[in-house]
Write a protein that holds these residues in place. Structure first.
Motif, PDB file in Angstrom:
ATOM      1  N   SER A  77     -11.491  -3.978  12.355  1.00  0.00           N
ATOM      2  CA  SER A  77     -11.795  -3.739  10.959  1.00  0.00           C
ATOM      3  C   SER A  77     -10.545  -3.737  10.092  1.00  0.00           C
ATOM      4  O   SER A  77     -10.635  -3.430   8.923  1.00  0.00           O
ATOM      5  N   GLY A  78      -9.405  -4.017  10.631  1.00  0.00           N
ATOM      6  CA  GLY A  78      -8.197  -4.089   9.833  1.00  0.00           C
ATOM      7  C   GLY A  78      -7.304  -2.880   9.991  1.00  0.00           C
ATOM      8  O   GLY A  78      -7.475  -2.066  10.895  1.00  0.00           O
ATOM      9  N   VAL A  79      -6.366  -2.760   9.071  1.00  0.00           N
ATOM     10  CA  VAL A  79      -5.377  -1.693   9.124  1.00  0.00           C
ATOM     11  C   VAL A  79      -5.284  -1.061   7.743  1.00  0.00           C
ATOM     12  O   VAL A  79      -5.599  -1.693   6.738  1.00  0.00           O
ATOM     13  N   GLU A  80      -4.893   0.200   7.732  1.00  0.00           N
ATOM     14  CA  GLU A  80      -4.659   0.873   6.461  1.00  0.00           C
ATOM     15  C   GLU A  80      -3.491   1.837   6.617  1.00  0.00           C
ATOM     16  O   GLU A  80      -3.183   2.283   7.713  1.00  0.00           O
ATOM     17  N   ALA A  81      -2.856   2.113   5.497  1.00  0.00           N
ATOM     18  CA  ALA A  81      -1.792   3.106   5.481  1.00  0.00           C
ATOM     19  C   ALA A  81      -2.432   4.467   5.288  1.00  0.00           C
ATOM     20  O   ALA A  81      -3.120   4.696   4.297  1.00  0.00           O
ATOM     21  N   VAL A  82      -2.241   5.365   6.239  1.00  0.00           N
ATOM     22  CA  VAL A  82      -2.872   6.685   6.163  1.00  0.00           C
ATOM     23  C   VAL A  82      -1.946   7.731   5.571  1.00  0.00           C
ATOM     24  O   VAL A  82      -2.376   8.848   5.299  1.00  0.00           O
ATOM     25  N   GLY A  83      -0.694   7.376   5.382  1.00  0.00           N
ATOM     26  CA  GLY A  83       0.207   8.346   4.782  1.00  0.00           C
ATOM     27  C   GLY A  83       1.637   7.879   4.749  1.00  0.00           C
ATOM     28  O   GLY A  83       1.997   6.875   5.361  1.00  0.00           O
ATOM     29  N   ILE A  84       2.417   8.617   3.993  1.00  0.00           N
ATOM     30  CA  ILE A  84       3.859   8.389   3.920  1.00  0.00           C
ATOM     31  C   ILE A  84       4.520   9.689   4.343  1.00  0.00           C
ATOM     32  O   ILE A  84       4.242  10.745   3.761  1.00  0.00           O
ATOM     33  N   VAL A  85       5.346   9.625   5.371  1.00  0.00           N
ATOM     34  CA  VAL A  85       6.002  10.823   5.900  1.00  0.00           C
ATOM     35  C   VAL A  85       7.505  10.703   5.718  1.00  0.00           C
ATOM     36  O   VAL A  85       8.050   9.604   5.552  1.00  0.00           O
ATOM     37  N   GLN A  86       8.172  11.840   5.762  1.00  0.00           N
ATOM     38  CA  GLN A  86       9.621  11.856   5.661  1.00  0.00           C
ATOM     39  C   GLN A  86      10.237  11.804   7.053  1.00  0.00           C
ATOM     40  O   GLN A  86       9.771  12.483   7.967  1.00  0.00           O
ATOM     41  N   ASP A  87      11.279  11.013   7.179  1.00  0.00           N
ATOM     42  CA  ASP A  87      12.045  10.940   8.419  1.00  0.00           C
ATOM     43  C   ASP A  87      12.824  12.246   8.561  1.00  0.00           C
ATOM     44  O   ASP A  87      13.524  12.653   7.636  1.00  0.00           O
ATOM     45  N   GLN A  88      12.687  12.906   9.687  1.00  0.00           N
ATOM     46  CA  GLN A  88      13.317  14.214   9.887  1.00  0.00           C
ATOM     47  C   GLN A  88      14.702  14.129  10.519  1.00  0.00           C
ATOM     48  O   GLN A  88      15.258  15.160  10.922  1.00  0.00           O
ATOM     49  N   SER A  89      15.273  12.941  10.610  1.00  0.00           N
ATOM     50  CA  SER A  89      16.623  12.825  11.175  1.00  0.00           C
ATOM     51  C   SER A  89      17.617  13.502  10.228  1.00  0.00           C
ATOM     52  O   SER A  89      17.376  13.633   9.030  1.00  0.00           O
ATOM     53  N   PRO A  90      18.756  13.958  10.757  1.00  0.00           N
ATOM     54  CA  PRO A  90      19.707  14.711   9.928  1.00  0.00           C
ATOM     55  C   PRO A  90      20.350  13.845   8.849  1.00  0.00           C
ATOM     56  O   PRO A  90      20.428  12.621   8.960  1.00  0.00           O
TER      57      PRO A  90
END
Length: 152
Positions: A77-90
């Motif tokens: 059925s395709g793909v969707e963006a479910v969210g935008i997260v922050q990279d937790q690297s220092p």
């Protein structure tokens, strides 16, 4: 798989990759932002993709919802963006005691963004976008050929 199913799947990929390129461009634009309204340095953002929920191909009008598709397209059925997260690297620390954003030890916290890595991610997103455009063009060509055969 129905007449427009492959185009719908590819168009969902186009939307997802366009969002990914927007987020990458925002990361590059903020690669040197040491002070945000929330406080601290800007944090790299990442897009999270998932399989698109909803109707599976072949479940439209006239289709038997309980019947297997038989062509291996079930669940596509395709793909969707479910969210935008922050990279937790220092954060990247640079010693610059004269900078007004320096901490007590004289280090400035720069965003955890590598412009080279962002450019590589941008190229991958661009290639995926191009692949989806090519898939749509090929689906249209196949559909046009099928209609041509039906007319003759």
């Amino acid at each position: 798989m129905g007449f427009y199913d492959s185009i719908e799947i590819s168009s969902s990929g186009l939307s997802a990759e366009r969002l990914a390129m927007d987020v990458i461009a925002n990361n590059i634009a903020n690669a040197n932002t040491t002070h945000t309204p929330q406080g601290g340095a800007f944090k790299r953002q990442l897009v999270v993709f998932a399989e698109k929920p909803g109707a599976t191909p072949g479940t439209g009008a006239g289709a038997d919802p309980g019947a297997p598709s038989g062509d291996g397209s079930a669940g596509q059925s395709g793909v969707e963006a479910v969210g935008i997260v922050q990279d937790q690297s220092p954060d990247r620390l640079v010693f610059d005691p004269s900078n007004p954003d320096a901490d007590g030890r004289g280090y400035v916290h720069y965003p955890n963004i590598s412009v080279v890595k962002e450019m590589v991610d941008m190229m991958a997103a661009s290639r995926a976008y191009q692949a989806n455009v090519t898939a749509i063009q090929e689906a249209r060509t196949a559909d046009s050929a099928t209609l041509g055969l039906l007319r003759s």
